[in-house]
Design a protein around this motif. Structure first.
Motif, mmCIF file in Angstrom:
data_model
loop_
_atom_site.group_PDB
_atom_site.id
_atom_site.type_symbol
_atom_site.label_atom_id
_atom_site.label_comp_id
_atom_site.label_asym_id
_atom_site.label_seq_id
_atom_site.Cartn_x
_atom_site.Cartn_y
_atom_site.Cartn_z
ATOM 1 N N ILE A 1 -2.269 -1.980 -3.764
ATOM 2 C CA ILE A 1 -2.006 -2.590 -5.063
ATOM 3 C C ILE A 1 -2.529 -4.024 -5.012
ATOM 4 C CG2 ILE A 1 -0.220 -3.234 -6.739
ATOM 5 C CD1 ILE A 1 1.545 -0.993 -5.474
ATOM 6 N N GLY A 2 -3.587 -4.299 -5.788
ATOM 7 C CA GLY A 2 -4.158 -5.643 -5.762
ATOM 8 C C GLY A 2 -5.532 -5.647 -6.384
ATOM 9 N N ALA B 1 0.837 -1.208 0.000
ATOM 10 C CA ALA B 1 0.000 0.000 0.000
ATOM 11 C C ALA B 1 0.863 1.246 0.000
ATOM 12 C CB ALA B 1 -0.914 -0.004 1.223
ATOM 13 N N ILE B 2 0.317 2.300 -0.563
ATOM 14 C CA ILE B 2 0.986 3.601 -0.540
ATOM 15 C C ILE B 2 0.009 4.591 0.081
ATOM 16 C CG2 ILE B 2 2.089 5.424 -1.915
ATOM 17 C CD1 ILE B 2 2.596 3.263 -4.078
ATOM 18 N N ILE B 3 0.470 5.283 1.107
ATOM 19 C CA ILE B 3 -0.359 6.304 1.761
ATOM 20 C C ILE B 3 0.276 7.658 1.454
ATOM 21 C CG2 ILE B 3 -1.263 7.170 3.957
ATOM 22 C CD1 ILE B 3 -0.802 4.267 5.059
ATOM 23 N N ALA B 4 -0.466 8.511 0.783
ATOM 24 C CA ALA B 4 0.062 9.833 0.419
ATOM 25 C C ALA B 4 -0.656 10.893 1.245
ATOM 26 C CB ALA B 4 -0.139 10.090 -1.068
ATOM 27 N N ILE B 5 0.128 11.701 1.951
ATOM 28 C CA ILE B 5 -0.436 12.806 2.721
ATOM 29 C C ILE B 5 -0.022 14.086 2.002
ATOM 30 C CG2 ILE B 5 -0.363 14.038 4.924
ATOM 31 C CD1 ILE B 5 0.150 11.329 6.269
ATOM 32 N N HIS B 6 -1.003 14.773 1.434
ATOM 33 C CA HIS B 6 -0.654 15.948 0.641
ATOM 34 C C HIS B 6 -0.473 17.188 1.493
ATOM 35 C CE1 HIS B 6 -1.736 19.501 -1.958
ATOM 36 N NE2 HIS B 6 -0.712 19.011 -2.595
ATOM 37 N N ASN B 7 -1.470 17.473 2.343
ATOM 38 C CA ASN B 7 -1.440 18.743 3.072
ATOM 39 C C ASN B 7 -2.256 18.602 4.351
ATOM 40 O OD1 ASN B 7 -2.542 21.510 3.779
ATOM 41 N ND2 ASN B 7 -1.129 22.084 2.157
ATOM 42 N N THR B 8 -1.673 19.006 5.472
ATOM 43 C CA THR B 8 -2.400 18.895 6.753
ATOM 44 C C THR B 8 -2.566 20.266 7.418
ATOM 45 O OG1 THR B 8 -0.342 18.428 7.931
ATOM 46 C CG2 THR B 8 -1.615 16.522 7.205
ATOM 47 N N HIS B 9 -2.487 21.335 6.634
ATOM 48 C CA HIS B 9 -2.596 22.667 7.240
ATOM 49 C C HIS B 9 -3.954 22.893 7.904
ATOM 50 C CE1 HIS B 9 0.835 24.495 4.619
ATOM 51 N NE2 HIS B 9 1.222 23.519 5.385
ATOM 52 N N ARG B 10 -5.006 22.315 7.334
ATOM 53 C CA ARG B 10 -6.345 22.510 7.914
ATOM 54 C C ARG B 10 -6.676 21.461 8.973
ATOM 55 N NH1 ARG B 10 -9.825 25.824 5.064
ATOM 56 N NH2 ARG B 10 -11.582 24.733 5.995
ATOM 57 N N GLY B 11 -5.873 20.388 9.024
ATOM 58 C CA GLY B 11 -6.147 19.305 9.973
ATOM 59 C C GLY B 11 -5.599 18.006 9.420
ATOM 60 N N PRO B 12 -5.839 16.890 10.103
ATOM 61 C CA PRO B 12 -5.328 15.603 9.619
ATOM 62 C C PRO B 12 -5.847 15.296 8.219
ATOM 63 C CG PRO B 12 -6.955 15.303 11.369
ATOM 64 C CD PRO B 12 -6.642 16.760 11.331
ATOM 65 N N PHE C 1 -6.562 -5.978 5.413
ATOM 66 C CA PHE C 1 -7.073 -4.695 5.918
ATOM 67 C C PHE C 1 -6.610 -4.438 7.358
ATOM 68 C CE2 PHE C 1 -9.708 -5.372 2.206
ATOM 69 C CZ PHE C 1 -9.582 -4.131 1.607
ATOM 70 N N ARG C 2 -6.375 -5.527 8.099
ATOM 71 C CA ARG C 2 -5.799 -5.323 9.445
ATOM 72 C C ARG C 2 -4.378 -4.767 9.302
ATOM 73 N NH1 ARG C 2 -8.064 -10.843 10.692
ATOM 74 N NH2 ARG C 2 -10.103 -10.405 11.573
ATOM 75 N N ALA C 3 -3.615 -5.294 8.343
ATOM 76 C CA ALA C 3 -2.246 -4.800 8.136
ATOM 77 C C ALA C 3 -2.267 -3.334 7.712
ATOM 78 C CB ALA C 3 -1.543 -5.657 7.075
ATOM 79 N N LEU C 4 -3.242 -2.992 6.867
ATOM 80 C CA LEU C 4 -3.374 -1.574 6.480
ATOM 81 C C LEU C 4 -3.695 -0.730 7.716
ATOM 82 C CD1 LEU C 4 -3.612 0.540 4.117
ATOM 83 C CD2 LEU C 4 -6.089 0.210 4.342
ATOM 84 N N GLY C 5 -4.569 -1.255 8.561
ATOM 85 C CA GLY C 5 -4.942 -0.546 9.783
ATOM 86 C C GLY C 5 -3.726 -0.273 10.665
ATOM 87 N N ARG C 6 -2.846 -1.267 10.772
ATOM 88 C CA ARG C 6 -1.641 -1.074 11.602
ATOM 89 C C ARG C 6 -0.755 0.011 11.001
ATOM 90 N NH1 ARG C 6 -2.281 -6.679 12.061
ATOM 91 N NH2 ARG C 6 -0.825 -7.173 10.371
ATOM 92 N N ALA C 7 -0.626 -0.002 9.667
ATOM 93 C CA ALA C 7 0.215 1.022 9.004
ATOM 94 C C ALA C 7 -0.364 2.415 9.235
ATOM 95 C CB ALA C 7 0.306 0.715 7.500
#
Ligand code: NAD
Length: 344
Positions: free
Chosen positions: A84-85, A27-38, A96-102
């Motif tokens: 990816i899958g 999995a890829i988690i992209a965080i673009h901008n958190t200026h307004r919040g999470p 999905f549990r593994a994603l949750g841990r990440a």
């Protein structure tokens, strides 16, 4: 793959690659901008041909969420996860549990939800590992399907657009062509019918069209013909990139306003619509009803505050339309400019 050199890398704050050999998670988690919040945005599962394509999608989608969330006035930033899958064959509770841990390791900088290829049921397994998840089913304290909220936002957005472009107060007596009668499109068609609009509809699933004909008196055309429909409003509620160099000359409407994400195939189509005299309601402004609902669920805000906030999409669109007119620019560009001032 060079992440920083990808054309869609736009100063994203953080990009996380998560893998778990036991469940097969990539999995890829992209965080673009958190200026307004999470950062909040759903998790897509797709059989991407390689990790560069997946990263590009994650970057693009995360940025889109920053713009959408800012224009909806939400106290959250933009992010997105992609797995990816193949969603039809590769899902498992462990994945999905593994994603949750990440996600949990990010300590709340990113909050996930369902998206294309994932469901509230999948989010149940994510929830076992992290509280940073929304869009859950009712039995887990969630508020269920966000689509009706999206449809309400699109409906009030169409009203705002016809008020601006045609000078009428309601859709009563107007003809609206709805492309795609899924979760959002069908509910939108119902609202339009109840408000007195005539409907022309198309769906690749014939049964959906037949149901709309029976329930709403809609005229059904083939998916190939809906773009050519003689209508006041064209409401794309199926696919992305529906507004492109091939479809633009075929449009007969004076307003395009619908739920689909990424309706413009390329940025310059926004200018071309303006030149053609078509008022375009920018997709990420008009289709924010769902995220407004999901965000309220996550923040445990009262359910009855959601409707007012979804209806406020109408006022946001007024602002976009007025700015575009005043500055002589495309509505898509006006929305981007307004959004940037809100998350800068
Ligand atoms: P959905 O999958 O429930 O419905 C899509 C419908 O479009 C289906 O009935 C499908 O048969 C039909 N379709 C597909 N290709 C078509 C074509 N070429 N011509 C005509 N019909 C076609 O999806 P949805 O949840 O209703 O979402 C619709 C669009 O709105 C998507 O682009 C989605 O990304 C966007 N959106 C949805 C939400 C939401 O709350 N569900 C929120 C924001 C944006």
């Amino acid at each position: 793959m060079s992440i920083f050199e990808l054309p869609d890398f736009d100063g994203h704050e953080q990009v996380v690659f998560a893998s778990d050999s036991q469940s097969g998670l990539k999995a890829i988690i992209a965080i673009h901008n958190t200026h307004r919040g999470p950062a909040m945005g759903g998790c897509r599962m797709w059989a991407y041909p390689d990790s560069t394509v997946a990263a590009t999608d994650a970057l693009r989608l995360a940025r889109g969420m920053t713009y959408k969330n800012a224009m909806a006035g939400l106290p959250i930033g933009g992010g997105k996860a992609v797995i990816i899958g193949d969603a039809r064959t590769s899902k498992s509770p462990e994945l999905f549990r593994a994603l949750g841990r990440a996600i949990d390791q990010l300590g709340g900088r990113y909050i996930t939800a369902e998206d294309v290829g994932t469901s509230p049921a999948d989010m149940t397994f994510v929830r076992e590992q992290t509280r940073y998840v929304a869009g859950l089913s009712g039995d887990l304290g969630g508020t269920g399907d966000p689509s009706p909220a999206t449809a309400l936002g699109v409906f009030v957005g169409i009203e705002a657009a016809v008020r601006h472009r045609l000078g009428v107060d309601s859709v009563n007596g107007l003809t609206v062509a709805v492309q795609g009668l899924g979760h959002v499109g069908y509910d939108l068609a119902r609202r339009l019918h109840e408000a007195g609009a005539r409907l022309i509809v198309a769906d690749i699933d014939r049964a959906n069209g037949e149901r709309a004909a029976a329930e709403f008196g809609a005229s059904v055309v083939s998916p190939d013909e809906i773009v050519d429909a003689q209508a006041d409003v064209f409401a794309p509620c199926a696919l992305g990139a529906v507004l492109n160099r091939q479809t633009l000359p075929r449009l007969k409407c004076s307003v395009v306003a619908g739920a689909a994400n990424n309706q413009l195939a390329t940025d310059d189509i926004g200018e071309m619509l303006r030149d053609a005299g078509v008022l375009y309601a920018p997709d990420y402004v008009i289709n924010a009803g769902g995220i407004i609902k999901v965000c309220a669920e996550y923040l445990q805000e009262p359910v009855d505050s959601v409707e007012d906030r979804v209806r406020a999409i109408s006022g946001t669109l007024d602002e976009v339309f007025q700015m575009a007119e005043r500055d002589g620019i495309a509505t898509s560009r006006a929305a981007d400019t307004l959004a940037r001032t809100r998350f800068a």
